[in-house]
Design a protein around this motif. Sequence first.
Motif, short mmCIF file in Angstrom:
data_model
loop_
_atom_site.label_atom_id
_atom_site.label_comp_id
_atom_site.label_asym_id
_atom_site.label_seq_id
_atom_site.Cartn_x
_atom_site.Cartn_y
_atom_site.Cartn_z
N GLY A 13 -17.99 -16.54 14.11
CA GLY A 13 -17.26 -17.68 13.57
C GLY A 13 -17.28 -17.78 12.06
N SER A 14 -17.91 -16.81 11.39
CA SER A 14 -18.00 -16.85 9.92
C SER A 14 -16.75 -16.33 9.22
CB SER A 14 -19.21 -16.05 9.44
OG SER A 14 -20.39 -16.62 9.92
N PRO A 125 -21.43 -17.97 6.36
CA PRO A 125 -20.72 -19.25 6.48
C PRO A 125 -21.22 -20.21 5.40
CG PRO A 125 -22.46 -19.12 8.12
CD PRO A 125 -22.44 -17.79 7.41
N PRO A 126 -20.40 -21.16 4.97
CA PRO A 126 -20.84 -22.11 3.95
C PRO A 126 -22.03 -22.95 4.42
CG PRO A 126 -18.50 -22.41 4.43
CD PRO A 126 -19.02 -21.36 5.36
N THR A 130 -20.38 -26.17 9.21
CA THR A 130 -19.03 -25.58 9.13
C THR A 130 -18.85 -24.54 10.22
OG1 THR A 130 -18.97 -25.95 6.75
CG2 THR A 130 -17.41 -24.36 7.63
N LEU A 131 -19.88 -23.74 10.45
CA LEU A 131 -19.82 -22.73 11.50
C LEU A 131 -19.58 -23.37 12.86
CD1 LEU A 131 -20.08 -19.70 12.05
CD2 LEU A 131 -22.53 -20.05 12.33
N SER A 132 -20.26 -24.46 13.15
CA SER A 132 -20.07 -25.18 14.40
C SER A 132 -18.63 -25.66 14.55
CB SER A 132 -21.03 -26.38 14.47
OG SER A 132 -20.78 -27.14 15.62
N MET A 165 -24.20 -6.62 -0.32
CA MET A 165 -23.67 -7.83 -0.95
C MET A 165 -23.44 -8.91 0.10
SD MET A 165 -19.64 -7.12 -1.98
CE MET A 165 -19.40 -8.70 -2.75
N VAL A 166 -23.47 -10.17 -0.37
CA VAL A 166 -23.21 -11.32 0.49
C VAL A 166 -21.99 -12.05 -0.07
CG1 VAL A 166 -24.09 -13.55 1.30
CG2 VAL A 166 -25.64 -11.58 1.11
N VAL A 167 -21.03 -12.35 0.81
CA VAL A 167 -19.85 -13.11 0.43
C VAL A 167 -19.87 -14.40 1.25
CG1 VAL A 167 -17.32 -13.18 0.51
CG2 VAL A 167 -18.48 -11.06 -0.14
N VAL A 168 -19.90 -15.55 0.55
CA VAL A 168 -19.86 -16.84 1.24
C VAL A 168 -18.39 -17.18 1.50
CG1 VAL A 168 -20.41 -19.30 1.09
CG2 VAL A 168 -22.00 -17.60 0.14
#
Length: 189
Positions: A13-14, A125-126, A130-132, A165-168
């Motif tokens: 769901g991200s 996910p932010p 938000t994911l829920s 890397m991480v992308v929000v």
Amino acid sequence: MQGKIIVLSAPSGSGKSTIIKQIIDDEALRLGFSVSATSRKPRGQEQHGKDYYFITDEEFLRRIDAGDFVEWEEVYAGTHYGTLASEVERVTGSGRNLIMDIDVKGGVNVKKRYADRALAIFIMPPSLETLSERLHSRATDSEEVIQRRLAKAEYEISFAPHYDMVVVNDDLATAVEQVRKAILRFISE
């Protein structure tokens, strides 16, 4: 020329599948999609050979024993996901860059196996709230499944430091562009 490997992982769901759909046809990236195998049943309009290779759990276990997988994981009890070695060769052997939509443990394993030939990107996910909301709005899973996915998300997020890397993903267009630019840099090296 053999292609490189790009791994995208995230809690369910991200937005990783949505990001991939936005960049898959960008010819500057020369992407080929890795179709994962799974022992779960298809959801919605998913098609065998396009979205996943849907195989029985018994067949999945047989293929693990045969060494057919580059990575695999029992993501939920009795539900396996994995990437067939034949998929990696099919895409990279054609000169395309393989993009993989896989779980966090699989992503770490692919990065270990292919090292500098692979770029691992974690889509964050932010927030869990938000994911829920996202999982509920897609309306493809029961409440029980959604609650299991949310519980697992916290664990999956703990793998983010193992990625390049991480992308929000708090704004889809921005996340897509960050992933696109990272891939362009990587394949230009």
